[in-house]
Enzyme design. Sequence first.
Site, PDB file in Angstrom:
ATOM      1  N   CYS B 174       6.285   2.907   1.883  1.00 33.90           N
ATOM      2  CA  CYS B 174       6.447   4.271   1.374  1.00 33.90           C
ATOM      3  C   CYS B 174       6.938   5.244   2.435  1.00 33.90           C
ATOM      4  O   CYS B 174       7.286   6.384   2.122  1.00 33.90           O
ATOM      5  CB  CYS B 174       5.123   4.758   0.807  1.00 33.90           C
ATOM      6  SG  CYS B 174       4.247   3.475  -0.073  1.00 33.90           S
ATOM      7  N   HIS B 314       2.572  13.763   1.271  1.00 33.25           N
ATOM      8  CA  HIS B 314       2.771  12.416   0.728  1.00 33.25           C
ATOM      9  C   HIS B 314       2.114  12.380  -0.654  1.00 33.25           C
ATOM     10  O   HIS B 314       2.691  11.872  -1.591  1.00 33.25           O
ATOM     11  CB  HIS B 314       2.175  11.387   1.688  1.00 33.25           C
ATOM     12  CG  HIS B 314       2.475   9.972   1.324  1.00 33.25           C
ATOM     13  ND1 HIS B 314       3.760   9.542   1.076  1.00 33.25           N
ATOM     14  CD2 HIS B 314       1.675   8.885   1.156  1.00 33.25           C
ATOM     15  CE1 HIS B 314       3.733   8.242   0.771  1.00 33.25           C
ATOM     16  NE2 HIS B 314       2.487   7.825   0.809  1.00 33.25           N
ATOM     17  N   GLU B 325      -5.144  12.329   3.773  1.00 30.51           N
ATOM     18  CA  GLU B 325      -4.059  13.252   4.140  1.00 30.51           C
ATOM     19  C   GLU B 325      -4.612  14.673   4.306  1.00 30.51           C
ATOM     20  O   GLU B 325      -4.253  15.387   5.248  1.00 30.51           O
ATOM     21  CB  GLU B 325      -2.940  13.227   3.099  1.00 30.51           C
ATOM     22  CG  GLU B 325      -1.736  14.095   3.513  1.00 30.51           C
ATOM     23  CD  GLU B 325      -0.521  13.948   2.603  1.00 30.51           C
ATOM     24  OE1 GLU B 325      -0.654  13.336   1.513  1.00 30.51           O
ATOM     25  OE2 GLU B 325       0.551  14.460   2.973  1.00 30.51           O
ATOM     26  N   LYS B 346       5.227  14.382  -6.060  1.00 29.65           N
ATOM     27  CA  LYS B 346       4.976  13.105  -6.759  1.00 29.65           C
ATOM     28  C   LYS B 346       4.195  13.333  -8.049  1.00 29.65           C
ATOM     29  O   LYS B 346       4.189  12.480  -8.924  1.00 29.65           O
ATOM     30  CB  LYS B 346       4.201  12.137  -5.856  1.00 29.65           C
ATOM     31  CG  LYS B 346       5.053  11.525  -4.747  1.00 29.65           C
ATOM     32  CD  LYS B 346       4.329  10.390  -4.043  1.00 29.65           C
ATOM     33  CE  LYS B 346       5.135   9.827  -2.891  1.00 29.65           C
ATOM     34  NZ  LYS B 346       5.100  10.672  -1.665  1.00 29.65           N
ATOM     35  N   HIS B 351       6.157   8.032  -7.684  1.00 35.77           N
ATOM     36  CA  HIS B 351       6.357   7.573  -6.312  1.00 35.77           C
ATOM     37  C   HIS B 351       7.606   6.712  -6.217  1.00 35.77           C
ATOM     38  O   HIS B 351       7.666   5.621  -6.768  1.00 35.77           O
ATOM     39  CB  HIS B 351       5.118   6.782  -5.875  1.00 35.77           C
ATOM     40  CG  HIS B 351       5.028   6.523  -4.404  1.00 35.77           C
ATOM     41  ND1 HIS B 351       6.124   6.568  -3.564  1.00 35.77           N
ATOM     42  CD2 HIS B 351       3.965   6.225  -3.619  1.00 35.77           C
ATOM     43  CE1 HIS B 351       5.735   6.289  -2.327  1.00 35.77           C
ATOM     44  NE2 HIS B 351       4.423   6.090  -2.343  1.00 35.77           N
ATOM     45  N   PHE B 410       2.202   1.559   3.302  1.00 37.05           N
ATOM     46  CA  PHE B 410       1.431   0.317   3.455  1.00 37.05           C
ATOM     47  C   PHE B 410       1.838  -0.335   4.771  1.00 37.05           C
ATOM     48  O   PHE B 410       3.000  -0.310   5.141  1.00 37.05           O
ATOM     49  CB  PHE B 410       1.767  -0.664   2.320  1.00 37.05           C
ATOM     50  CG  PHE B 410       1.023  -0.418   1.045  1.00 37.05           C
ATOM     51  CD1 PHE B 410       0.161   0.642   0.903  1.00 37.05           C
ATOM     52  CD2 PHE B 410       1.197  -1.277  -0.034  1.00 37.05           C
ATOM     53  CE1 PHE B 410      -0.522   0.853  -0.283  1.00 37.05           C
ATOM     54  CE2 PHE B 410       0.525  -1.077  -1.221  1.00 37.05           C
ATOM     55  CZ  PHE B 410      -0.328  -0.015  -1.349  1.00 37.05           C
TER      56      PHE B 410
END
Lengths: 428, 435
Positions: B174, B314, B325, B346, B351, B410
């Site tokens: 991502c 994010h 976050e 998002k 995403h 990830f």
Amino acid sequence: MSGRRVVVTGLGLVTPLGVGVEDTWTSLVAGRSAVTLLDLLGDGGEPRHLAAPVPPFNMRSYVPDRKLLRVMCRTDRFGLAAAQMAVADAGPVDLDSSRKAAFIATGKEAGPIENLFDAMRASRDDSGAMTSRLLGSQGLPHIPPLTLVAGLPNGCLFAVSVLHSINGANTCFLGSGTAGLVAIGAAYQAVREGEADWAIAGGHDTGVDRWSCANFHRLGMLSSRTHEPTRAVRPFDRRRDGFALGEGAAMVVLEERRQALARGASVWAEIVGYAATCDGAGMIKPAADGSALAAAIAGALRNASLQPADVDYLNAYASATTVGDLSELRGLHAVFGDSHKKPLVSGIKAATGHLLAASGAAEFAAAVLALHHQVAPPTLNLDEPDPECHFDCVPHQARPAAITTAVTISRGIGGQNSALVMRRPEGD
Amino acid sequence: MTEDHNNRRRVVVTGIGAVSPLGLNAEQSWQAVLAGKSAVAPITVFDASTFPVRFAAEVKGYSAADHVQARQARRVLSRAAGFGVGAAKMAWADAGLGDDADGDRVGVILGSCLTAPTLPESNAWCRIHDEKIPPENAQEDPFGFVRRASHTGTSQIAAEVGAHGPTVSVYVACASGTQAIGMAARAIRRRDADVVLTGGYDSMISEWYIILFSLINALSTRNDDPPRASRPFDTARDGFVMSEGAGVLVLEELSHAQARGASIYAELLGYGSSLDAYRITDSPPDGQGAALAMRRALDDAGLAPQHIDYINAHGTSTRDNDLSETRAIKAVFGDHAYRMPVSSTKSMTGHLISAAGGLEAAFAALALRDGILPPTINLETPDPECDLDYVPGKARPRQISTAMSNSFGFGGSNGTIILRRATGPSAREPEAVAP
């Protein structure tokens, strides 16, 4: 830019010629080829596919953590083993974890497809076609839940960061044959520009399986010379007809020079220039004149404030395909043709097979070792050079040579070119 | 001044292109985001009726043929690469670049990933395996392998615009798009190129990826109410929503842009990357990796935390990410965290994985241009531990000078960029007004 100096302090290699730097180099200078015939179908039938596999080794001796290894597939493990060797070779550093970087290339784009076959078989309708409806209802329970995690392309980067407490600059490069050298180039730039003081970089990949074989076969890139495996891959030779798929990993540790010298590290080489270009011709139409390759080499030399005549040895991409070698020779000629002194040129893929996304890193390591040992590794099977070959390509046998400056180049499907310049280390 | 505080070349955004579930170009997508529209709906690209997750944010009505003339080139493009080429060509045109650009000085650095095999392709492989068909006899579309490869779109984009500079494919899950943008800015600073097409393209709305992401419980399962499934920072969030598309920026060296009279969206001031070195799919609860990426970007930009006016988060809508976050933002920004709007687009786009950083950088640049902050929709009951100003529900007019965009992937790779609003005669005129 600050223009800090960058040196190589660690090397790690897992190649078809051997697991370890010494094993690989000894085989390479002895002129051994690891290309052999394998039974890629794994059904006990006749071995009849050319390939260069990595010899079996004990992964747990490099990474004892069983839980971590559970989500690391074959190519990740090569990368991890090579990284462990490189870090051990470089020796301990006392640095904040945010000053340590990792740039890793891989050809791994997903986990082994075999893990999904049970799910596929369970998802066929009466006509034998797979349907998404059946995949959702019947196939799903057959899918190993960690398939996605184990298939992460950046899995090796993750594992290396955990094992060596690396929190700093990073990325993972995908793509073609050049990715391994792109990763080392990126690490060089990060250390040079002060983003990091220590970096691990390199690539890992495997092409020794039926799927890669089918893919590259369809693209017409594989040698069909199965009657003489060790003589099959013939870089720059008139009768070349493609490469053999190999596998493995090469990882290196790069460091800011003053810091490396201060801690008494032994230095393999200094990196002094790097550049990358693209043919810009798309995926299916290779550029024939090698002009973008020439621009990459010229750019890297310019970076290093060196002239073509300063280069003593060049490790070529030399994939032994008809078209690829020709455009490479033309690109090399464009850079070095007018020079009063041309470098020795050799390619190691006849010995190692094509390590794909690891090849750029493995060949970088070969150039570092050539510099260190003052020996140019040979180009095997070069019996009758292509008429456009205007270089001494060190045929058949390794040769002692005075090498102060070496260049390594790497290319890839899609027209990427990269070139890196290194020099023998200077004392202080 | 064409050099920054560290005597480095300055990098500006002169073109934006996007293909998203909210629109087939950047302006359309931006207008929809400002209107607070959700692109999330039941999956139509395959029959997902038996799947644990049956919704996503699909790009609808897009045709790569509108952007790529050569049929042979289109044959090797995946759905994702088709989005990428379209977004790149729109960005290129938006920047006012044409055939006369010096290709040797143009690079292409993009995030992208493998296209999953279709079910017929998968089934054929299984048969090849079961029936022991040797590789040399395995019949398949000869371009299948090239089409699935992550690098193909990037290579094709280089061909489309005649780029001969560095061409690089980045994949850190991502965080791919954001790391690609950071590397592109670095390439321009060090003179490897004057112009770089950067960002990302992706499409993971396919049978395999949807099922594999469901198996690790990463996706929201709110099948009864898809438009409300992506709800970053909300108490009832239960995972992210899969999306697809492309976001591509033209980054350009400032004097190069000025010399050709280009108009400028924003300046790229800083980039930072970091590694969590923690767990493969979880972020550390304290967000230390994310915080490090933000700090490194601030250092690179030469800014103090209180200089940041807005963060495009994010904000994936997973339990872990949104909490860590938020903690990371508080760790970096202290009290300023509570005065600084933070929103997650998002919540509307879903995403875009490798393309997320590209599209979100585009939104950050457009927020700077127009002086409007995009909202976080579906934020109805904030998680008590997520207590920042997330611009809930509605876009907010606010002139800002600087914006940060975060991406965390990830494998623990993170990336943060910082943009500054362009000023003076070459700055882009505002186009959108608050709805």
